[in-house]
Design a protein around this motif. Sequence first.
Motif, short mmCIF file in Angstrom:
data_model
loop_
_atom_site.label_atom_id
_atom_site.label_comp_id
_atom_site.label_asym_id
_atom_site.label_seq_id
_atom_site.Cartn_x
_atom_site.Cartn_y
_atom_site.Cartn_z
N GLU A 611 4.43 -8.27 -6.02
CA GLU A 611 5.00 -6.94 -6.24
C GLU A 611 4.07 -5.85 -5.73
O GLU A 611 4.50 -4.91 -5.05
CB GLU A 611 5.29 -6.73 -7.72
N GLU A 612 2.77 -5.99 -6.03
CA GLU A 612 1.79 -4.99 -5.58
C GLU A 612 1.64 -5.00 -4.06
O GLU A 612 1.56 -3.93 -3.43
CB GLU A 612 0.43 -5.25 -6.24
N TYR A 613 1.60 -6.20 -3.47
CA TYR A 613 1.49 -6.27 -2.01
C TYR A 613 2.72 -5.67 -1.34
O TYR A 613 2.61 -4.97 -0.32
CB TYR A 613 1.30 -7.72 -1.56
N HIS A 614 3.88 -5.93 -1.90
CA HIS A 614 5.10 -5.35 -1.34
C HIS A 614 5.05 -3.82 -1.42
O HIS A 614 5.43 -3.12 -0.47
CB HIS A 614 6.33 -5.88 -2.09
N VAL A 659 -11.81 6.64 -1.34
CA VAL A 659 -11.77 5.91 -2.60
C VAL A 659 -10.98 4.60 -2.43
O VAL A 659 -11.39 3.55 -2.93
CB VAL A 659 -11.14 6.78 -3.70
N ALA A 660 -9.85 4.66 -1.72
CA ALA A 660 -9.04 3.46 -1.51
C ALA A 660 -9.83 2.40 -0.76
O ALA A 660 -9.79 1.20 -1.11
CB ALA A 660 -7.76 3.82 -0.74
N VAL A 661 -10.59 2.81 0.26
CA VAL A 661 -11.41 1.86 1.03
C VAL A 661 -12.49 1.27 0.13
O VAL A 661 -12.75 0.06 0.18
CB VAL A 661 -12.03 2.55 2.25
N ASN A 662 -13.12 2.11 -0.68
CA ASN A 662 -14.18 1.62 -1.58
C ASN A 662 -13.65 0.58 -2.56
O ASN A 662 -14.31 -0.43 -2.84
CB ASN A 662 -14.79 2.79 -2.35
N ILE A 663 -12.46 0.82 -3.11
CA ILE A 663 -11.87 -0.15 -4.04
C ILE A 663 -11.61 -1.47 -3.32
O ILE A 663 -11.91 -2.55 -3.85
CB ILE A 663 -10.55 0.41 -4.62
N LEU A 664 -11.08 -1.39 -2.12
CA LEU A 664 -10.74 -2.60 -1.36
C LEU A 664 -11.99 -3.39 -0.99
O LEU A 664 -11.95 -4.62 -0.90
CB LEU A 664 -9.95 -2.22 -0.11
N GLU A 665 -13.09 -2.70 -0.78
CA GLU A 665 -14.34 -3.36 -0.42
C GLU A 665 -15.14 -3.81 -1.63
O GLU A 665 -16.25 -4.32 -1.50
CB GLU A 665 -15.18 -2.44 0.46
N ILE A 734 -4.15 3.84 -4.04
CA ILE A 734 -5.34 3.66 -4.89
C ILE A 734 -4.98 2.88 -6.15
O ILE A 734 -5.66 1.93 -6.55
CB ILE A 734 -5.95 5.03 -5.25
N LYS A 735 -3.88 3.29 -6.79
CA LYS A 735 -3.45 2.62 -8.03
C LYS A 735 -3.04 1.17 -7.77
O LYS A 735 -3.35 0.28 -8.56
CB LYS A 735 -2.28 3.39 -8.65
N ILE A 736 -2.36 0.93 -6.66
CA ILE A 736 -1.96 -0.44 -6.31
C ILE A 736 -3.19 -1.31 -6.07
O ILE A 736 -3.27 -2.45 -6.56
CB ILE A 736 -1.06 -0.43 -5.06
N LEU A 737 -4.14 -0.78 -5.31
CA LEU A 737 -5.35 -1.55 -5.01
C LEU A 737 -6.18 -1.81 -6.27
O LEU A 737 -6.81 -2.87 -6.38
CB LEU A 737 -6.20 -0.81 -3.97
N MET A 741 -7.24 -5.61 -7.13
CA MET A 741 -8.65 -5.98 -7.19
C MET A 741 -9.07 -6.36 -8.61
O MET A 741 -9.89 -7.26 -8.80
CB MET A 741 -9.52 -4.84 -6.66
N LYS A 742 -8.49 -5.68 -9.61
CA LYS A 742 -8.81 -6.01 -11.00
C LYS A 742 -8.33 -7.41 -11.33
O LYS A 742 -9.05 -8.21 -11.93
CB LYS A 742 -8.15 -5.00 -11.93
N ASN A 743 -7.11 -7.74 -10.91
CA ASN A 743 -6.57 -9.09 -11.16
C ASN A 743 -7.34 -10.15 -10.40
O ASN A 743 -7.56 -11.25 -10.90
CB ASN A 743 -5.09 -9.14 -10.78
N ASN A 744 -7.75 -9.81 -9.17
CA ASN A 744 -8.53 -10.77 -8.39
C ASN A 744 -9.87 -11.06 -9.05
O ASN A 744 -10.34 -12.19 -9.11
CB ASN A 744 -8.76 -10.24 -6.97
#
Length: 748
Positions: A611-614, A659-665, A734-737, A741-744
């Motif tokens: 759902e989040e990836y979609h 911020v989005a990039v930082n969360i992803l990294e 940002i919220k999706i990532l 990342m939290k679940n991962n």
Amino acid sequence: MNYLDEFKKFISSYQLSAGIRITLGAVLPSLILQHYNLLSEYIAFPLGTLLLGATDSPGPYARRRNALLIAIGTYFLVALVTDLLRDYPFIIFVEIIFFGVFFSLAGVYGNRANNIGLIALLVFVFNIDDHLSRDLGLRTVLIFSLGGLWYFILFLVLQKLRPYVLIRQLLGENFVELGKLLSIKSGYYATKPKYEELFSQMVHQQVILRENHQNLREILFKTREFVNESNTTSRTLMLMFLDSIDLFERILNSQQDYHHLHEAFEETKILRLFGTYLRWLSEEIQQIGIAVQSGTPSKPKHNLDLAFNKCARSFDSLRERRMDHENIEDFIMLRQILNRMQDITERIKKLHRATSFDSKLGQTLDVNVNLENFIPKQDYHPRILLDNLSLKSAHFRHAIRVTLALLIAYLISITFEFGHGYWVLLTIVTIMKPAFSLTKQRNIYRIGGTFTGLIIGFGLLYFVQDGTALFLVLMFSMITAYTFLKVNYFIASTSITLYVILCFYFIHPDNLHGVLQDRAVDTALGSLIAFVVSYYVLPLWEYAQINQYLKGALLANRAYFDIVSLRYTGQHVEIGRVKEERKNAIIAMANLSDNFEKMLSEPKRQQPHMEEYHQFVATSHMLTSYVASLSFYMETTDFDDFKSEFEAMIRQIDRQFEVAVNILEGRTVDPIDLTREALPQNQKLVQLLANRKKEVRELGITHSAQGTDRKRISDLMTINGLFELISTITIDEIKILQVIMKNNTGHN
């Protein structure tokens, strides 16, 4: 598009011409050999033609020529080595390991090298026993190579006689697919649109267009005469391609808040009218594509001027009746849609004229981009192969899976009695792909196509006794097989099975029952081995790679936004740089979409956070569309006195991207305050809009429409709204990532 247009498109397509070229290349020498009763002895000749023809793929003349020459040499060496070492079973296992790994890894050098590697494995499999050469050995290898050389000569002759036909076919197909994209877009204007379904269709169509654009860029920008020569045909084709890219952007950047649009105007007829007109425009684009493919001037199917004027009059009438100071923003949105439709209309009319290849139109070409940045680059350094000799590499994992499957299949084929044991290996080579989803799909198509072909073949041989009729069916099935080989594998597999059965019928009619049985058993066994190995041996599921595609799409959109936003801070921006970043964003977006679509075909337990990836895929598409819309106004509106307001908005959005990039990294970031922080308000625009509403309230629609700021306010409102939408989407990402990342982290 109606059935007649679909038929016109098909008969002038590259796929059909390739199917006919490969078929005739194999059948003509076969007829001559059969006339002298030599076909059984020289069957390797047409086989060499077919295999080399399957290697050929669209591209610049020089690359196709070089690839075919490399393929001929490679296939000769593979066939020779296999023939010389055939009598040593232990060595054959070594060959399977070496060839299986090496040729499966060829994909690291791109699709063209991957094709050569795939067919090289087929050459190895065809020669793994003596069913081709019997006791003739080297002679059969030479005959096989001569068959490939014959196809190469045929390629050179056709290229000389018809140098522009490939460009026309691919460019025409590009316009047809572009028309389909606009047709999908028109669905948003229908009553109660199915937003999720339309979005999925848009994503799929953009992936198709991305692939078409890459092929066309490689051919056009790598072939010097298309840019530098004064030849009318080459310059016009280049002009039409560049216009198609701009048209694609116009369709892409026409993204609107369709939910709000329907809330505001659902009860009126104007949205349905706009949707109908967009479908007409899509039909015109597809008509242009068919004309380009067939090499004839296109004729408009509709009177676009009359139809657009009807849309404009309907808008003016609705505006006079319904607009007031409270809903002025809604009508600004509707006006922008009308302006986009007018822009697309003018481009389509220009493209209609271009299909006549008027020399005056060709002289207007101004490429205005750095061509080197638009040419697909491929590095062939050996270090790339060495760097992929790791389990972290998807290509290396695929190579191990293919090799292991071939070893298992060969061991079974020599342990048990098989009439055509090499068919098991052929099945494995043709259906196994690096992605499990593709292997699964081809597996299903291979089994379904094989048994369908067997049923049709058995029925034909049972009811039809006329040799001429069967030969015509053989020709038709070969053309169909090589026409759909890279388009629809089920049809291709059905047709291949059918023509193989008919070939055996003409060459060895006494053993037909055994052929039918072997084909069924060998295909089923090969498919089973391929599925089990793909599922259990070093699988690399798409979710393990999706984060790199998320990052790629995010960074590409950020770079695209940054280059476009420079213009709104008063800086000069070269249009070539904007187009380059637009291309990168679209490619990154298509790669992400492709990865997500593959995930959908994988086992459910390998689909975490779907759902989040979609949601991220959807927001990435919208983000690219909104930035593209922002680029549309770069050179059309004077906003120097709004620089300070735009700069504040741009700084805020860029922080959100960061911020989005930082969360992803995986960096430690607390974006709660940022996501709650409102985008700075454009106070000057608020004041202009307030004045405009006051004019409408006090003077009425008719008199207020004469104001000099009306058009400027409309554009500025749209620009401001785009900045707000881009900010909202980046916050959503940002919220999706955060969730992903939290679940991962929790899972790890």
